[in-house]
Scaffold this active site. Sequence first.
Site, PDB file in Angstrom:
ATOM      1  N   THR A 184       0.868  -1.175   0.000  1.00  0.00           N
ATOM      2  CA  THR A 184       0.000   0.000   0.000  1.00  0.00           C
ATOM      3  C   THR A 184       0.903   1.222   0.000  1.00  0.00           C
ATOM      4  OG1 THR A 184      -2.106   0.684   0.957  1.00  0.00           O
ATOM      5  CG2 THR A 184      -0.326   0.426   2.469  1.00  0.00           C
ATOM      6  N   ARG A 206     -14.511  -6.441  -0.441  1.00  0.00           N
ATOM      7  CA  ARG A 206     -13.682  -6.428   0.777  1.00  0.00           C
ATOM      8  C   ARG A 206     -13.094  -5.025   0.980  1.00  0.00           C
ATOM      9  NH1 ARG A 206      -8.133  -5.027   2.032  1.00  0.00           N
ATOM     10  NH2 ARG A 206      -7.530  -6.200   3.864  1.00  0.00           N
ATOM     11  N   GLY A 230      -5.034  -5.566   6.559  1.00  0.00           N
ATOM     12  CA  GLY A 230      -6.043  -4.680   7.130  1.00  0.00           C
ATOM     13  C   GLY A 230      -6.901  -5.321   8.199  1.00  0.00           C
ATOM     14  N   THR A 271       0.159   0.301   7.151  1.00  0.00           N
ATOM     15  CA  THR A 271       0.222  -0.725   6.116  1.00  0.00           C
ATOM     16  C   THR A 271       0.401  -2.081   6.776  1.00  0.00           C
ATOM     17  OG1 THR A 271       1.331  -1.501   4.120  1.00  0.00           O
ATOM     18  CG2 THR A 271       2.705  -0.353   5.733  1.00  0.00           C
ATOM     19  N   GLY A 272      -0.123  -3.085   6.146  1.00  0.00           N
ATOM     20  CA  GLY A 272      -0.123  -4.443   6.693  1.00  0.00           C
ATOM     21  C   GLY A 272      -1.501  -5.041   6.410  1.00  0.00           C
ATOM     22  N   GLY A 315     -10.458  -2.972   3.604  1.00  0.00           N
ATOM     23  CA  GLY A 315      -9.486  -3.112   4.689  1.00  0.00           C
ATOM     24  C   GLY A 315      -9.459  -1.882   5.571  1.00  0.00           C
ATOM     25  N   ASP A 316      -8.314  -1.683   6.204  1.00  0.00           N
ATOM     26  CA  ASP A 316      -8.162  -0.550   7.119  1.00  0.00           C
ATOM     27  C   ASP A 316      -7.956   0.778   6.403  1.00  0.00           C
ATOM     28  OD1 ASP A 316      -5.645  -1.817   6.320  1.00  0.00           O
ATOM     29  OD2 ASP A 316      -4.714  -0.184   7.460  1.00  0.00           O
TER      30      ASP A 316
HETATM   31  N1  ASP Z   1      -3.682  -2.406   4.707  1.00  0.00           N
HETATM   32  C1  ASP Z   1      -3.969  -2.756   3.340  1.00  0.00           C
HETATM   33  C2  ASP Z   1      -5.280  -3.502   3.292  1.00  0.00           C
HETATM   34  O1  ASP Z   1      -5.497  -4.353   4.128  1.00  0.00           O
HETATM   35  C3  ASP Z   1      -2.927  -3.565   2.683  1.00  0.00           C
HETATM   36  C4  ASP Z   1      -1.518  -3.099   2.881  1.00  0.00           C
HETATM   37  O2  ASP Z   1      -1.234  -2.245   3.665  1.00  0.00           O
HETATM   38  O3  ASP Z   1      -0.636  -3.631   2.247  1.00  0.00           O
HETATM   39  O4  ASP Z   1      -6.050  -3.297   2.395  1.00  0.00           O
END
Ligand code: ASP
Length: 238
Positions: free
Chosen positions: A170, A198, A223, A220-221, A200-201
């Site tokens: 991200t 879907r 979500g 990032t990570g 995410g965060d």
């Molecule tokens: N946080 C993002 C999500 O879950 C993905 C990412 O940060 O790589 O959509």
Amino acid sequence: MSPNKPMSNNPKTYALALHGGAGPVAGRNYDVVEAHLEKLARECETLLSAGRSALDVVEIAVAELEACGLYVAGRGSAANTAGYVELDASIMDGTTRMAGGVAAIRDFVHPVRVARGVMEKTSHVLLAGSGAAAFARSHGYEEVSDPENYYTVPVGVTAEEMRDSHAHGTVGAVALDQSGAMAAATSTGGTFGKLEGRVGDTPLIGPGTWCDDHVAISCTGTGEHIIRAGGAVSIACA
Ligand code: ASP
């Protein structure tokens, strides 16, 4: 980013942090990405040193990260399991606590600009799906004219991974400007192999993006984990 001094005592201070996602694979060559991030950071530094607002700079930075196709956001996003790309983004102004986000929006070049539009042109914080697209269209945000050929595989990712793995990446930016104001913005194509719809965060103010007068955070990570853990705002409150 969290400045450790009150900015009113140091009005010429500015700061910036950019990220290109939590998905890199050890051992891969990220020279192109690192060079791009460094060039972009210098361009943003020029803007901040000239007095540009933190809010403008995080929007400009994330818009470039979305459009370049090097990251899993905007142009570098992968299709969901239904075969099309859905994009999430958000932005927050730490001084006013105004914020905007778009979730599961399709085929806009700069979701972060649409998120800023939600913040400034509506009374809402988050618009999703076809409603977000209708808002963006009605305000003239740039659309992807040829979705079939626009999206591309980001650096360091194989086409197989984009189809078959739950890897992710991200982009985000946080900035402090010379007036002492901070802002944060985040944008993503989400996780690979995600279901249609879907979210995410990233578009969520609180989990994915947070900014107040003490801290600016872009997460990032995965979500789902970030949301369950409380995400950015829980860090701000720690
Ligand atoms: N946080 C993002 C999500 O879950 C993905 C990412 O940060 O790589 O959509």
